[in-house]
Write an enzyme that holds these catalytic residues in place. Structure first.
Site, short mmCIF file in Angstrom:
data_model
loop_
_atom_site.label_atom_id
_atom_site.label_comp_id
_atom_site.label_asym_id
_atom_site.label_seq_id
_atom_site.Cartn_x
_atom_site.Cartn_y
_atom_site.Cartn_z
N GLY A 22 0.84 -1.19 0.00
CA GLY A 22 0.00 0.00 0.00
C GLY A 22 0.87 1.23 0.00
O GLY A 22 2.10 1.18 0.06
N GLY A 24 0.72 5.78 1.02
CA GLY A 24 0.00 6.89 1.65
C GLY A 24 0.81 8.16 1.55
O GLY A 24 1.77 8.26 0.77
N GLY A 25 0.43 9.16 2.34
CA GLY A 25 1.08 10.45 2.27
C GLY A 25 2.53 10.41 2.71
O GLY A 25 3.36 11.17 2.22
N MET A 26 2.88 9.51 3.65
CA MET A 26 4.25 9.44 4.15
C MET A 26 5.16 8.66 3.22
O MET A 26 6.33 8.98 3.05
CB MET A 26 4.26 8.81 5.54
CG MET A 26 5.65 8.63 6.13
SD MET A 26 5.64 7.75 7.71
CE MET A 26 5.01 9.04 8.78
N VAL A 29 4.39 1.06 1.75
CA VAL A 29 4.63 -0.08 2.63
C VAL A 29 4.82 -1.31 1.74
O VAL A 29 4.03 -1.57 0.84
CB VAL A 29 3.46 -0.30 3.60
CG1 VAL A 29 3.74 -1.49 4.51
CG2 VAL A 29 3.21 0.95 4.43
N LYS A 43 7.99 0.11 5.90
CA LYS A 43 7.50 1.43 5.52
C LYS A 43 8.69 2.27 5.08
O LYS A 43 9.63 2.49 5.85
CB LYS A 43 6.78 2.10 6.67
CG LYS A 43 6.27 3.50 6.35
CD LYS A 43 5.64 4.19 7.55
CE LYS A 43 4.33 3.54 7.91
NZ LYS A 43 3.62 4.26 9.00
N ASP A 137 -5.57 7.73 14.63
CA ASP A 137 -6.18 7.37 13.34
C ASP A 137 -6.69 5.94 13.36
O ASP A 137 -6.49 5.18 12.41
CB ASP A 137 -5.17 7.56 12.20
CG ASP A 137 -5.84 7.61 10.83
OD1 ASP A 137 -7.03 7.98 10.76
OD2 ASP A 137 -5.18 7.28 9.83
#
Length: 740
Positions: A22, A24-26, A29, A43, A137
């Protein structure tokens, strides 16, 4: 899991990356493996963020804080390098599905499962808060459902409760539908905010929807702050728990420890070893079987000389339950047998002759078939269609129906009538039934009917159900007599009055598979075999007494008593039989013929397309020594032809017209069917083709399903017609075998 592309790293620290889970913003992964084979979730920070000094400092704090968290239901940090050119952090990996994935695919979860979910998540939050952190979150996408319980994952925006930065007044970070009122208002946060998010997450699990509605984030946040949610549809057993978590005032919410105590006082949660509904557990087991498997063995060697000794591969490495279930947590953005198929086929090659010129393809301009009839009222989608004496029988998890040769309804059989669920999951078409000449024999699951497939409050059993094809009435059922059998989910076939059934259960070890041979005349188990790994398929050889079964990385031949005759370490999907051989396609596009008595390879044919998800790579015509199959060409298209099973050489091969772009999992591989002197094919674009079985020339095509995911189509042929069913759009279509 997505394959790596040119932008993805292949090695991070000591870990080899094998796929992207996956992003994301950071950053992204990845699934990684250590030199010793340990699976981890890695990550990796985005390059532009890695150059930001302030971000690097926050990432250091993040890793330090995450190392302080431990517990059975959280992800443990096992390694990190915050000073690398691209900073990274590795957490232990557990194969599972996110709560959001599960609810989207299977609907709301049963009460017992939600109560276990509540206890596990509360325990995880307790560990987070004891470490001085606030998750910030918690949401369905950050809750992983594994066989041993729920896991809280992704502390990407969590911060120490006494730290500054992102926890300061005015910062609104998180996912709108699961924020607490104080988080929505940008106020200072406390651990009680995570408890509010837990309440919203549990409501989602029980209702199958966001408790505070959909729409723009600002509108959702307004409802969270200013309105009381409607909990009337929540099961009564869960309402007090969720209501307490959703108190507007943080001080009025229970602590995680109080939540765990509440669940315990109101009745012990479901045993974690069986806490998931069977359909969900099936997908998790499929994921586990592939992603925790040891590295693939080397390709099968070429056939040995006739006087060479038989090579008996060593037994499969046994992986203990504690090892499998104690790996920690990670995000897995894929599920079920589809994941297994994608991983097995990720290295699928094209034509064995890479220097061959691209084939000249015939035009796709052929006659469009006109349906004989269409039925939009039958229950769809189907896991399987059968063609019997002019009728078409469709099997869904909760209902079996039959329509006549004119498309009009004949009969239906509901699961509640026989207390049997007919299939675990409609999203996974597979053979669960066959016709023995007198009755339809169906491998199903007892103790689930009328409960949405959950089995809550009833003992789950595996059964073989007999159905009269004339009127749809039950003609008895055989309980598959093995302790801890969870379900029967596949019928390998019927041979000589014996039905061969695959199912889930203890096997020899927790989470394994079972194989039964059922004497239909005596209605009893002739033999039973327990297997520690998840079995994907089974196939029978005409005229013999063996059954070949396959897992993610191993083949096993069972003899007439259910004992292992031989085994081979081989990744295979779409196993078949014909010409006196077992046929095993590998992940490189070669099909190998194995001697059923010894497992010794006889010949290998390269370049043959593996099947689409839930499809068949092969089609037998009237001659058992001739097999229709597809070859993958150098241009990425396909040729159809006939393979001589005596020698493994092609009799003929013809390029097919070009396919349109596929969607979803349907873009992979082959699906072929033979009946009425016609060879049928589903293309990756869901276009149906009728081909001449002697030349491969297209007779007609049907484009009515174009744009549908081809993997979701089920079909059957006979009595001069082809019947195809889809769930979206929900329609059953009958097409003529030959157009006048």
């Amino acid at each position: 899991m997505q394959p790596l592309d040119g932008m993805d790293p292949r090695q991070v620290g000591p870990y080899t990356l094998v796929g992207r889970l996956g992003a994301g913003g950071m950053g992204a992964v990845y699934l990684g493996r250590s030199a010793g084979g340990r699976a981890v979730a890695v990550k990796v920070v985005r390059p532009e963020l890695a150059e930001d000094t302030e971000f690097r400092q926050r990432f250091r704090q993040e890793v330090a804080a995450a190392r302080r968290v431990s517990g059975a239901f959280t992800a443990a940090v096992v390694d990190a390098d915050t000073e690398a050119a691209l900073p990274w952090m590795a957490t232990a990996f557990v194969p599972g599905l996110s709560l959001r994935q599960v609810v989207e695919r299977h609907g709301p979860l049963p009460v017992a499962t939600v109560r276990t979910l509540a206890a596990g998540l509360a325990e995880a939050l307790g560990e987070v808060h004891r470490a001085g952190l606030i998750h910030r979150d918690l949401k369905p996408g950050n809750v992983l459902l594994a066989l041993d319980g729920p896991h809280v994952i992704d502390f990407g925006i969590s911060r120490a409760a006494d730290a500054g930065g992102l926890t300061t007044t005015g910062s609104v970070i998180g996912s709108a539908p699961y924020m607490s009122p104080e988080q929505a208002l940008g106020e200072p946060l406390a651990p009680a905010g995570d408890v509010f998010s837990l309440g919203s997450t549990l409501a989602y699990a029980a209702l199958g929807r966001n408790l505070f509605g959909e729409g723009a984030g600002a509108a959702v946040l307004f409802r969270i702050v200013n309105t009381e949610p409607d909990l009337g549809e929540l099961p009564a057993e869960l309402r007090p728990l969720v209501t307490a978590c959703l108190a507007k005032t943080p001080a009025h919410r229970p602590t995680p420890r109080q939540l765990v105590a509440h669940v315990a006082q109101s009745g012990h949660p479901t045993d974690p070893d069986g806490w998931l509904p069977p359909a969900v557990a099936t997908e998790v087991r499929a994921v586990r079987a592939v992603l925790t498997a040891p590295p693939a063995p080397p390709p099968m060697p070429p056939p040995a000389p006739s006087d060479a000794p038989i090579d008996q591969p060593p037994p499969a490495r046994r992986i203990g339950r504690r090892t499998l279930l104690g790996l920690g947590g990670a995000v897995l953005a894929a599920g079920g047998a589809g994941t297994a198929f994608a991983l097995i086929n990720r290295d699928r090659g094209v034509s064995s002759d890479k220097h061959a010129a691209p084939p000249v393809r015939p035009s796709a301009d052929v006659p469009e078939a006109v349906p004989l009839w269409q039925n939009r009222e039958v229950t769809l989608p189907c896991v399987q269609l059968l063609s019997l004496d002019g009728a078409v029988v469709g099997i869904t998890p909760r209902k079996i129906w039959a329509v006549g040769g004119d498309g009009k309804p004949k009969w239906t059989l509901d699961d509640t009538t026989v207390a049997v669920t007919f299939a675990i999951d409609a999203a996974q078409p597979q053979p669960v039934a066959a016709f023995d000449g007198h009755r339809i024999q169906l491998a199903g699951t007892g103790g689930m009917a009328g409960m949405g497939g959950t089995g809550v409050g009833s003992r789950i059993t595996a059964v073989l159900l007999a159905i009269d094809p004339a009127d749809g009435k039950s003609d008895g059922k055989v309980a598959l007599d093995q302790p801890e059998a969870v379900s029967a989910n596949r019928l390998a076939g019927i041979r000589g009055g014996t039905a061969y059934v695959l199912g889930l259960g203890q096997g020899r070890h927790q989470g394994g598979s079972n194989v039964w041979a059922i004497d239909l005349a005596g209605r009893r188990t002739a033999w039973f075999h327990g297997e520690e790994s998840l079995l994907l398929e089974g196939v029978l050889l005409a005229g013999g007494d063996q059954v070949l079964v396959s897992s993610a990385d191993r083949l096993k031949a069972l003899d007439g008593s259910g004992n292992v005759a031989w085994q081979a370490g081989l990744q295979s999907f779409g196993i078949a039989a014909g010409g006196g051989w077992f046929l095993t396609p590998d992940n490189k596009g070669a099909v190998t013929a194995l001697d059923p008595a010894t497992g010794k390879p006889a010949w290998s044919a390269p370049g043959i397309a593996t099947p689409r998800l839930h499809g068949s790579a092969f089609a037998h015509g009237p001659d058992d020594n001739l097999l229709h199959c597809l070859w993958t060409d150098t241009d990425g298209g396909f040729s159809v032809g006939a393979l001589d099973l005596k020698s493994g050489t092609p009799r003929w091969k013809t390029p097919l017209p070009p396919d349109g772009p596929g969607t979803g999992t349907g873009r992979f591989g082959a699906d072929l069917l033979y009946a009425d002197d016609t060879l049928y094919r589903i293309g990756p674009d869901a276009v149906i083709w009728a081909l001449d079985p002697d030349t491969g020339k297209a007779r007609w095509k049907y484009s009515g399903y174009q744009g549908t995911d081809a993997a979701t189509l089920t079909w059957t042929a006979g009595a001069g017609r082809l019947c195809v069913a889809a769930g979206s759009p929900s329609i059953l279509t009958a097409l003529p075998a030959k157009m006048s």
